[in-house]
Write an enzyme that holds these catalytic residues in place. Structure first.
Site, PDB file in Angstrom:
ATOM      1  N   LYS A 103     -10.134   0.214  -2.186  1.00 18.36           N
ATOM      2  CA  LYS A 103     -10.004  -0.054  -0.754  1.00 18.36           C
ATOM      3  C   LYS A 103     -10.406   1.190   0.022  1.00 18.36           C
ATOM      4  O   LYS A 103      -9.863   2.275  -0.205  1.00 18.36           O
ATOM      5  CB  LYS A 103      -8.567  -0.462  -0.409  1.00 18.36           C
ATOM      6  CG  LYS A 103      -8.341  -0.694   1.100  1.00 18.36           C
ATOM      7  CD  LYS A 103      -6.955  -1.253   1.401  1.00 18.36           C
ATOM      8  CE  LYS A 103      -6.663  -1.244   2.908  1.00 18.36           C
ATOM      9  NZ  LYS A 103      -5.302  -1.748   3.228  1.00 18.36           N
ATOM     10  N   LYS A 122      -6.988   3.459  -3.130  1.00 13.46           N
ATOM     11  CA  LYS A 122      -7.365   3.399  -1.709  1.00 13.46           C
ATOM     12  C   LYS A 122      -7.590   4.823  -1.233  1.00 13.46           C
ATOM     13  O   LYS A 122      -6.846   5.735  -1.595  1.00 13.46           O
ATOM     14  CB  LYS A 122      -6.230   2.709  -0.947  1.00 13.46           C
ATOM     15  CG  LYS A 122      -6.365   2.673   0.574  1.00 13.46           C
ATOM     16  CD  LYS A 122      -5.202   1.862   1.187  1.00 13.46           C
ATOM     17  CE  LYS A 122      -5.089   2.071   2.690  1.00 13.46           C
ATOM     18  NZ  LYS A 122      -3.919   1.348   3.280  1.00 13.46           N
ATOM     19  N   ASP A 160       0.865  -1.190   0.000  1.00 12.49           N
ATOM     20  CA  ASP A 160       0.000   0.000   0.000  1.00 12.49           C
ATOM     21  C   ASP A 160       0.896   1.233   0.000  1.00 12.49           C
ATOM     22  O   ASP A 160       1.520   1.555   1.014  1.00 12.49           O
ATOM     23  CB  ASP A 160      -0.887   0.018   1.250  1.00 12.49           C
ATOM     24  CG  ASP A 160      -1.947  -1.087   1.267  1.00 12.49           C
ATOM     25  OD1 ASP A 160      -1.680  -2.179   0.727  1.00 12.49           O
ATOM     26  OD2 ASP A 160      -3.029  -0.868   1.847  1.00 12.49           O
TER      27      ASP A 160
END
Lengths: 244, 244
Positions: B186, B157, B94
């Protein structure tokens, strides 16, 4: 205690670490640092080469933050990032200690990591080790200082400005007592006014990190009620991204 | 919309990113992830190899954060850190986008950087690109999504959990509309209750990042008034270190 502006400016790292900062803001930061004779600009890695170009040939250093602000990367990644910053023109590196490892008593990880960063930046590049004091007990602060100094840190530094609290006079005094007179102590996080800046120096700091440097050297910090109201105490302003 | 626990758990990245986290907390995180069948644990780089060892042979992945949470390191450092995480056992990465570059319109930096991270982790390791939506206009969110997808991101995300705001249903819906059905979305930051989790999925998320995963799959999020009181709305809890 009152300090002359010309003595104060060379103790200040003029700081802009907000993630949303754009290059134009870095340019202004550098202009202000040149104008006032600050020690350094303190910026994120992505802006090191821009700042180094703008400050080339001046007495203002570029200080790059590393492993910032959580300090929870691997030692390998932190050392690489520090070396990368120096390759990009940084003359000082501010690295966050592995707070979790320190709290868990893993001094060997902390010590080896700081040493790896010191080695990655090479001789002549001071490494400032940020303890994030608001997350530590006094005993952990002392232990962090000792590990940092044993590993070649040039400074210990109180805070990132992104944690739950910033520099306090008590912590600055504790750090100074612990490292003695030959290692630097940088106070950072929540320093907004001339009064606060002078208090940190009186407590033992020889470097300050702040984003309100211009107001501080102009002695104007206390004359702006909205700023003071927002910023003091540091932990209460409710802004996750403290404007450092 | 109501989702079965067994369908919800594999959509959750069980997350612990606080800088003060100690190894024992990482161990508990992994135990909980195994017990409930979460998609992954999401941890800082320093804890990747510990988590990978504990989760070895299981279906629970280790997701490592990179350039976290500011996203303002150099592309070189971010790519190195991502590769280092994979070498340590991370199966997902991430990474935070360079928010300043995106805001300044430097799409080529953003695109090249995400591509460098995707190449550094290699095929088979999904890269989730964190936009930090609370710092962006809607137009910037859309542009960030497009740059991320063009560079090979597997997910976009919303948030780090350390910014001024977390995931919102509006942002999740915007991200989903922008990336279409074939790229992951996400939602992360401030998700504390089952109700919030289901709302994020209804808005288009197929992965959630949260530290209250166990309460969420047990449907207990709404039964703990003190927790709800602290956490909603995400931006108002005044804690610089959101407990993700």
């Amino acid at each position: 205690m009152s300090i002359d502006d010309r003595a104060l400016a060379p103790m200040i790292d003029h700081t802009l670490l907000k993630p949303e900062a754009v290059p134009a803001q870095i340019e202004r930061l550098c202009e202000e640092a040149l104008q006032h004779g600050f020690a350094a600009v303190c910026v994120n890695g992505a802006w090191v080469s821009l700042a180094a170009r703008l400050l080339s040939g001046s007495d203002v250093a570029v200080a790059a933050v590393t492993g910032f602000p959580l300090g929870a990367g691997t030692s390998t990644a932190k050392a690489f990032e520090a070396g990368d910053a120096v390759a990009g023109g940084a003359a000082e590196v501010d690295v966050v200690i592995n707070v979790g490892a320190l709290r868990a008593g893993d001094g060997s990880l902390v010590e080896a990591e700081v040493r790896a960063v010191v080695e990655a930046v090479g001789a002549g590049v001071p490494v400032k080790v940020i303890l994030e004091t608001a997350l530590l007990t006094d005993e952990e602060k002392v232990r962090g200082c000792r590990l940092a100094v044993a590993s070649g840190a040039a400074f210990v530094k109180t805070s990132t400005g992104f944690g739950p609290g910033g520099a306090t006079e008590e912590d600055v005094a504790l750090l100074r007592r612990t490292v003695g007179p030959d290692v630097g102590v940088k106070a950072a996080g929540g320093i907004r006014t001339r009064e606060q800046a002078e208090a940190m120096i009186a407590a033992g700091a020889n470097r300050l990190g702040t984003s309100t440097s211009v107001q501080i050297v102009q002695g104007a910090g206390n004359l702006a009620p909205c700023r003071v109201g927002r910023a003091r105490p540091p932990a209460a302003d409710g802004k996750p991204y403290v404007k450092e």
